[in-house]
Motif scaffolding. Structure first.
Motif, PDB file in Angstrom:
ATOM      1  N   ALA A 405     -20.561  -0.527  43.876  1.00  0.00           N
ATOM      2  CA  ALA A 405     -20.032  -1.697  44.586  1.00  0.00           C
ATOM      3  C   ALA A 405     -19.183  -2.534  43.648  1.00  0.00           C
ATOM      4  O   ALA A 405     -19.521  -2.706  42.474  1.00  0.00           O
ATOM      5  CB  ALA A 405     -21.180  -2.541  45.121  1.00  0.00           C
ATOM      6  N   SER A 406     -18.090  -3.041  44.188  1.00  0.00           N
ATOM      7  CA  SER A 406     -17.248  -3.933  43.385  1.00  0.00           C
ATOM      8  C   SER A 406     -17.221  -5.284  44.101  1.00  0.00           C
ATOM      9  O   SER A 406     -16.898  -5.364  45.283  1.00  0.00           O
ATOM     10  CB  SER A 406     -15.858  -3.309  43.280  1.00  0.00           C
ATOM     11  N   ILE A 407     -17.620  -6.326  43.374  1.00  0.00           N
ATOM     12  CA  ILE A 407     -17.674  -7.673  43.967  1.00  0.00           C
ATOM     13  C   ILE A 407     -16.712  -8.557  43.186  1.00  0.00           C
ATOM     14  O   ILE A 407     -16.805  -8.637  41.956  1.00  0.00           O
ATOM     15  CB  ILE A 407     -19.107  -8.248  43.880  1.00  0.00           C
ATOM     16  N   ILE A 408     -15.784  -9.193  43.906  1.00  0.00           N
ATOM     17  CA  ILE A 408     -14.840 -10.097  43.226  1.00  0.00           C
ATOM     18  C   ILE A 408     -15.172 -11.517  43.666  1.00  0.00           C
ATOM     19  O   ILE A 408     -15.298 -11.790  44.853  1.00  0.00           O
ATOM     20  CB  ILE A 408     -13.386  -9.734  43.594  1.00  0.00           C
ATOM     21  N   THR A 409     -15.351 -12.418  42.686  1.00  0.00           N
ATOM     22  CA  THR A 409     -15.795 -13.766  43.038  1.00  0.00           C
ATOM     23  C   THR A 409     -15.281 -14.778  42.021  1.00  0.00           C
ATOM     24  O   THR A 409     -14.791 -14.404  40.956  1.00  0.00           O
ATOM     25  CB  THR A 409     -17.346 -13.811  43.081  1.00  0.00           C
ATOM     26  N   ALA A 410     -15.421 -16.038  42.373  1.00  0.00           N
ATOM     27  CA  ALA A 410     -15.105 -17.098  41.409  1.00  0.00           C
ATOM     28  C   ALA A 410     -16.264 -17.178  40.415  1.00  0.00           C
ATOM     29  O   ALA A 410     -17.412 -16.931  40.781  1.00  0.00           O
ATOM     30  CB  ALA A 410     -14.942 -18.423  42.144  1.00  0.00           C
ATOM     31  N   ALA A 411     -15.960 -17.551  39.170  1.00  0.00           N
ATOM     32  CA  ALA A 411     -16.975 -17.516  38.113  1.00  0.00           C
ATOM     33  C   ALA A 411     -18.184 -18.423  38.423  1.00  0.00           C
ATOM     34  O   ALA A 411     -19.286 -18.178  37.953  1.00  0.00           O
ATOM     35  CB  ALA A 411     -16.350 -17.908  36.783  1.00  0.00           C
ATOM     36  N   ASP A 412     -17.983 -19.470  39.253  1.00  0.00           N
ATOM     37  CA  ASP A 412     -19.077 -20.413  39.534  1.00  0.00           C
ATOM     38  C   ASP A 412     -20.268 -19.737  40.218  1.00  0.00           C
ATOM     39  O   ASP A 412     -21.380 -20.229  40.160  1.00  0.00           O
ATOM     40  CB  ASP A 412     -18.604 -21.546  40.478  1.00  0.00           C
ATOM     41  N   TYR A 413     -20.011 -18.617  40.930  1.00  0.00           N
ATOM     42  CA  TYR A 413     -21.094 -18.031  41.736  1.00  0.00           C
ATOM     43  C   TYR A 413     -21.747 -16.821  41.073  1.00  0.00           C
ATOM     44  O   TYR A 413     -22.524 -16.116  41.701  1.00  0.00           O
ATOM     45  CB  TYR A 413     -20.554 -17.616  43.110  1.00  0.00           C
ATOM     46  N   ILE A 414     -21.417 -16.559  39.776  1.00  0.00           N
ATOM     47  CA  ILE A 414     -21.954 -15.347  39.147  1.00  0.00           C
ATOM     48  C   ILE A 414     -23.479 -15.329  39.158  1.00  0.00           C
ATOM     49  O   ILE A 414     -24.093 -14.329  39.501  1.00  0.00           O
ATOM     50  CB  ILE A 414     -21.460 -15.229  37.681  1.00  0.00           C
ATOM     51  N   GLY A 415     -24.102 -16.474  38.816  1.00  0.00           N
ATOM     52  CA  GLY A 415     -25.570 -16.535  38.716  1.00  0.00           C
ATOM     53  C   GLY A 415     -26.271 -16.072  39.983  1.00  0.00           C
ATOM     54  O   GLY A 415     -27.019 -15.085  39.973  1.00  0.00           O
ATOM     55  N   LYS A 459     -22.071 -13.590  51.363  1.00  0.00           N
ATOM     56  CA  LYS A 459     -21.096 -14.567  51.855  1.00  0.00           C
ATOM     57  C   LYS A 459     -21.667 -15.982  51.783  1.00  0.00           C
ATOM     58  O   LYS A 459     -20.971 -16.929  51.432  1.00  0.00           O
ATOM     59  CB  LYS A 459     -20.710 -14.257  53.305  1.00  0.00           C
ATOM     60  N   SER A 460     -22.969 -16.143  52.129  1.00  0.00           N
ATOM     61  CA  SER A 460     -23.503 -17.508  52.174  1.00  0.00           C
ATOM     62  C   SER A 460     -23.709 -18.075  50.770  1.00  0.00           C
ATOM     63  O   SER A 460     -23.429 -19.234  50.542  1.00  0.00           O
ATOM     64  CB  SER A 460     -24.785 -17.578  53.011  1.00  0.00           C
ATOM     65  N   ILE A 461     -24.161 -17.245  49.800  1.00  0.00           N
ATOM     66  CA  ILE A 461     -24.379 -17.845  48.471  1.00  0.00           C
ATOM     67  C   ILE A 461     -23.062 -18.096  47.742  1.00  0.00           C
ATOM     68  O   ILE A 461     -23.004 -18.896  46.824  1.00  0.00           O
ATOM     69  CB  ILE A 461     -25.325 -17.015  47.558  1.00  0.00           C
ATOM     70  N   SER A 462     -21.980 -17.410  48.166  1.00  0.00           N
ATOM     71  CA  SER A 462     -20.714 -17.647  47.470  1.00  0.00           C
ATOM     72  C   SER A 462     -19.792 -18.532  48.307  1.00  0.00           C
ATOM     73  O   SER A 462     -18.597 -18.587  48.062  1.00  0.00           O
ATOM     74  CB  SER A 462     -20.025 -16.318  47.181  1.00  0.00           C
ATOM     75  N   TYR A 465     -16.594 -16.934  49.493  1.00  0.00           N
ATOM     76  CA  TYR A 465     -15.506 -16.521  48.592  1.00  0.00           C
ATOM     77  C   TYR A 465     -15.622 -15.100  48.074  1.00  0.00           C
ATOM     78  O   TYR A 465     -14.636 -14.448  47.810  1.00  0.00           O
ATOM     79  CB  TYR A 465     -15.410 -17.476  47.385  1.00  0.00           C
ATOM     80  N   ALA A 466     -16.865 -14.628  47.863  1.00  0.00           N
ATOM     81  CA  ALA A 466     -17.008 -13.308  47.233  1.00  0.00           C
ATOM     82  C   ALA A 466     -16.548 -12.225  48.192  1.00  0.00           C
ATOM     83  O   ALA A 466     -16.805 -12.291  49.379  1.00  0.00           O
ATOM     84  CB  ALA A 466     -18.458 -13.083  46.846  1.00  0.00           C
ATOM     85  N   SER A 467     -15.841 -11.228  47.666  1.00  0.00           N
ATOM     86  CA  SER A 467     -15.456 -10.107  48.524  1.00  0.00           C
ATOM     87  C   SER A 467     -16.126  -8.854  47.984  1.00  0.00           C
ATOM     88  O   SER A 467     -16.365  -8.728  46.776  1.00  0.00           O
ATOM     89  CB  SER A 467     -13.955  -9.950  48.558  1.00  0.00           C
ATOM     90  N   PHE A 468     -16.410  -7.935  48.886  1.00  0.00           N
ATOM     91  CA  PHE A 468     -17.317  -6.837  48.567  1.00  0.00           C
ATOM     92  C   PHE A 468     -16.714  -5.532  49.064  1.00  0.00           C
ATOM     93  O   PHE A 468     -16.232  -5.462  50.184  1.00  0.00           O
ATOM     94  CB  PHE A 468     -18.635  -7.146  49.286  1.00  0.00           C
ATOM     95  N   ASP A 469     -16.703  -4.520  48.202  1.00  0.00           N
ATOM     96  CA  ASP A 469     -16.195  -3.216  48.617  1.00  0.00           C
ATOM     97  C   ASP A 469     -17.061  -2.152  47.957  1.00  0.00           C
ATOM     98  O   ASP A 469     -17.520  -2.335  46.840  1.00  0.00           O
ATOM     99  CB  ASP A 469     -14.743  -3.079  48.154  1.00  0.00           C
TER     100      ASP A 469
END
Length: 595
Positions: A405-415, A459-462, A465-469
């Protein structure tokens, strides 16, 4: 042929593909002002309600540039990961692609995977930054991301807005100048690739194809290579807003054929059409067989609707080649089908379409994935359904599918995203910054864990913003056990699931609590139990609905009341022996939304 251009539009979900397609149709006057509506190519009610594209749609436009007439064949594609098979088929029918990126969101996971698919097929890519009119747009930042990804020149990138129509003339000119004309020989034997089909109750099955070589004329005698069936081409033509008949179509064109085919098995997506008297030497390489990821049982609510459900699924399969199904039966639900889907959204859409287009009321069981079960002798069987598992004593080990899985997100939501993935037994492979504070995380995750509610949680924790493939990676050995749900000691096979040892007890407990809320009270006590093999791990009891039999007893001895209660108890016991428990459809769905 020099004046034909075949192109598709690829992008992540919600980046404005369909809106931009509307502007292209408007600008080329393919569609009259009075017919203009938002997302004009999304012709299913479902697509409009949800605001997503489910099917790829082909349409032909006429465009005048420098005094020359050009024919542009556009295919608008879905953006959701569950419909990526549609995208792969559209790409095979094109020579170029518009890669659309939202100016406020930047490059997302699905953009990258669709782009790689297009590059593998040697398509000419025209990058477009869409929605530049938004206040939150960051076109310069997004331009840098595209240059990093494609290695193209910043001047190649077109800035546009699907809403206001900025940049649409530039896009049309780029399509003519940059996308190559289709290669092919109009005089060679006919070779046409079927990339989609649709069922029409009056005219039979209509197949959409792209002609690679040769020419097809009305009333030609043609044959479909993989099925070997022969037909007369009653009508051929091109796809405008409606189907528009033509006398002949030659290499490079995209069109449709109606030949009165009634049975859905005779048309396969990826098949080749050729002439009977002058056949082509070999079929075109079609598409790879689709691999379903999620399996669920689909059962008719009324048992006599079984054959109707079969024909509805066959007609739906014509229009959605990624749906697979085989018959199966269940103790609780009777006869039905085991269907394979590409993901949960795909499953939901198929269920909705069965209801709307074919008026079928169905019950869908808990979705699960396919496992490989190895017995003590080393033989391997594929199991799609927990009830198909062999006896635990015969099993050596079970392997489950893992995805990359590849998840692209803003750095704020990594945790929070890390916590979510590791909680789903994921392994972090690497993380890299793409640009600014956007980061790509790569995980290996068990498919069974993400099937149920992973996407919604992500989707809810990010905050969306996070996209998932993802794509299927490999099979790995893991400790899985079968969790059964018993109602009054009877196992309900439609509710049984395969789950990891560590999750079994909490999952069983939550299931029992949920079912207690959903199953209506009966005239007798109902025991709901979760069991692993012979060991009961959780229990809830639904109390009986009962009449107050002691109401008419005034005063006197307690033994008079006792006698009445004992009499009632005997009746309840007798009722329990013959009573059956109805499990409502909500209960099957509740398992999906346990949290």
């Amino acid at each position: 042929m020099k004046r034909i251009r075949n192109f598709c539009i690829i992008a992540h979900i919600d980046h404005g593909k369909s809106t931009l397609a509307d502007r292209l149709l408007e600008y080329t006057h393919t569609i009259a002002e009075k017919d203009l509506q938002a997302q004009v190519l999304d012709d299913m009610d479902l697509e409009r309600e949800r605001g997503i594209t489910i099917k790829s749609h082909a349409i032909q436009m006429d465009y005048l540039l420098d005094g020359e007439h050009y024919t542009l064949n556009l295919i608008d594609t879905p953006g959701h990961v569950d419909f990526s098979y549609e995208v792969s088929r559209s790409i095979a029918a094109c020579e170029g692609a518009l890669l659309i990126v939202d100016a406020s969101q930047g490059i997302q996971a699905q953009t990258i995977s669709n782009l790689y698919m297009a590059l593998e097929n040697n398509l000419e890519i025209i990058p477009v930054i869409n929605k530049v009119d938004l206040d939150s747009a960051k076109p310069d930042e997004v331009e840098d991301q595209i240059v990093d990804l494609l290695g193209c020149d910043p001047s190649d990138i077109i800035r546009a807005s699907g809403k206001t129509g900025i940049g649409v003339p530039e896009i049309l000119q780029a399509i003519v100048h940059r996308i190559p004309a289709p290669q092919g020989d109009p005089d060679a034997p006919l070779q046409a690739l079927i990339f989609d089909s649709v069922f029409n109750p009056f005219r039979g099955i209509i197949a959409y194809y792209k002609i690679v070589n040769g020419t097809i004329r009305k009333d030609d005698f043609v044959k479909f290579v993989s099925t070997g069936k022969e037909y007369h081409a009653d009508e051929i033509g091109v796809l405008k807003m409606d189907m528009s008949p033509r006398k002949e179509l030659s290499a490079g064109n995209v069109g449709y054929i109606i030949s009165g085919i009634k049975t859905s098995k005779e048309v396969k997506v990826g098949d080749t059409i050729t002439h009977v008297d002058r056949p082509c030497e070999k079929a075109i390489d079609g598409f790879e067989e689709v691999k379903p990821m999620v399996f669920a049982g689909v059962y008719p609510i009324e048992t006599e609707d079984f054959e109707n459900l079969r024909s509805s699924l066959e007609k739906l399969q014509l229009n959605d080649a990624s749906l697979t199904f085989t018959p199966e039966s269940s103790m609780a639900l009777g006869f039905g089908f085991r269907c394979g889907f590409l993901g949960l959204l795909h499953m939901e859409i198929v269920q909705e379409r069965l209801g709307r287009e074919f008026d079928m009321d169905v019950i869908t069981t808990v979705p699960n994935v396919s496992y490989r079960v190895f017995d003590k002798k080393g033989n391997m069987t594929e199991v799609h359904n927990p009830s198909g598992l062999p006896e635990p004593t015969l099993i050596d080990h079970i392997e489950e599918p893992y995805i990359r899985a590849s998840i692209i997100t803003a750095a704020d939501y990594i945790g929070p995203i890390m916590t979510l993935c590791l909680g789903k037994r994921g392994e972090l492979l690497n993380q890299q910054y793409i640009s600014g504070n956007r980061i790509e995380l790569t995980f290996d995750l068990p498919l069974g864990e993400i099937v149920i509610d992973f996407y919604d949680k992500l989707k809810s924790i990010s905050k969306g913003y996070a996209s998932f493939d993802y794509h299927l990676h490999d099979f790995r050995e893991s400790k899985l056990i079968k969790l059964d749900i018993l109602l009054n000691g009877e196992s309900v096979d439609a509710l049984s699931t395969l789950t990891h040892v560590d999750n079994a007890v909490t999952f069983g407990r939550r299931m029992c609590e949920k079912l207690k809320e959903l199953i209506p009270r009966q005239q007798f006590d109902i025991a709901i139990q979760a069991a692993i093999g012979a060991k009961i791990i959780a229990r809830e009891t639904i109390k009986a609905v009962r009449k107050d039999v002691t109401a008419k007893c005034y005063g006197g001895d307690i033994s008079r009341k006792r006698k009445l209660l004992e009499k009632q108890k005997k009746g309840k016991k007798r009722m329990k022996q013959i009573g059956s428990v109805e499990v409502p459809q909500k209960a099957f769905l509740a398992v999906l939304k346990l949290d």
